[in-house]
Scaffold this motif. Structure first.
Motif: not given
Length: 335
Positions: A190-194, A216-224, A261-263, A282-287
């Motif tokens: 799980c790796s993304g950015g801010i 390998v692309h991160p399975e989860s990409v948080p966009v903060n 892609v995590r919102l 395209g966001a497909s996950s949230i906290f």
């Protein structure tokens, strides 16, 4: 599923990012809908198992010991507290529990042993378990994997060129090395950015290039989106425009078509309509849950009402199968 590419140039990603807004969203939404489960959103809950007192100097973080914020330092949580939080999260609709500790790096001590027990306990609840504990070695990553960890979060935050402006207590390569150690343990990444740190659009493009060109692309990409906190060096940064969030999510969806892609941070300031744009792009996950570590976040009940309004469904845990290291006696096949 959309084929993946791992040799993106900055020029290619920049051309995508700067497309006319509606064309960009349309392309991203088209790729997103090629996945039969495009209307499924993974709900994750993020809890701070050890709060404050961190030795790092991340300019955005209220948990850094050197900044004068209103944050109250708290020791490592007890196992029972973590299990209670996991039960509450699962009842609220979460299929993944993420545990964050304000550490610069993992140390082989009694606290890490306690985290291992937390991972085992939550894994037995049939939830995906994710940790973000700072830098870790290959051996430490393997210990977590053996305990049943599903994912490890380690954001790269921004571009390599911009990184030193935001953090000086570790290097960009330190970040990438931890991600490599996570991969060696066969954990998902799980790796993304801010965005909103004062970076340029070129920095955003470079950050996405780093992620999209991983083997390998991160399975989860948080966009903060930055949540400015009084007392931190970035306290006076303006709110990130929703258009920038949508552009980042859409570009991430196009260059990493099969990643979740995590919102992430910043949703508390977004309207339902603004979040709907992010899901369409395209966001497909949230906290979900009242807090993201230490910053405010929408409550579970509000998110479930939004899901009903938008026709979204929650994604089950282990939708793509369990990693081999989390299997017990049964054989689970990927869906």
């Amino acid at each position: 599923m959309q084929p993946t590419k791992h040799n993106w140039t900055k020029e290619e990603i920049s051309a995508i990012y700067h497309k006319p807004f509606l064309d960009l969203v349309y392309e991203a939404a088209t790729i997103h809908r090629e996945n039969a489960a495009y209307n499924e959103v993974q709900v994750s809950s993020l809890i701070s198992i050890k709060t404050g007192g961190c030795a790092e100097d991340c300019s955005y973080c209220p948990q850094a010991a050197r900044y004068h914020t209103d944050l109250e330092v708290q020791p490592l949580m007890q196992l029972g507290q973590v299990v209670s939080a996991a039960v509450k999260a699962k009842e609220g609709g979460a299929s993944r529990l993420c545990m964050g500790a304000a550490w610069r790096e993992v140390r082989d001590n009694r606290d890490f042993d306690r985290v291992i027990e937390m991972v085992k306990a939550v894994n037995e609840m049939d939830m995906e378990v994710c940790c973000t504990l700072g830098m870790l070695t290959e051996n430490q990553a393997q210990r977590l994997a053996d305990a049943g960890l599903y994912a490890y979060n380690h954001n790269i935050d921004t571009s390599e060129e911009d990184y030193k402006r935001i953090i000086t207590t570790r290097t960009y390569n330190d970040r990438l090395n931890t991600i490599k150690n996570v991969r060696k343990a066969k954990l998902t990444v799980c790796s993304g950015g801010i965005i909103g740190l004062g970076e340029t659009t070129e920095d955003r493009v470079a950050m996405l290039q780093t992620l999209a060109n991983m083997e390998v692309h991160p399975e989860s990409v948080p966009v903060n989106a930055l949540v400015p906190v009084k007392g931190t060096p970035l306290a006076d940064q303006p709110r990130v425009p929703i258009w920038d969030m949508v552009r980042m999510i859409a570009t991430a969806r196009i260059v990493m078509p099969n990643s979740v892609v995590r919102l992430s941070a910043g949703r508390n300031e977004m309207s339902t309509l603004e979040q709907a744009f992010c899901f369409m792009a395209g966001a497909s996950s949230i906290f979900a849950g009242d807090k993201l570590l230490t910053t405010p976040n929408p409550a579970f009940i509000d998110d479930m009402a939004m899901f009903e309004l938008l026709g979204l469904k929650t994604r089950d845990a282990f939708k793509n199968g369990r990693p081999a290291n989390t299997l017990k006696d049964e054989v689970v096949t990927a869906i």
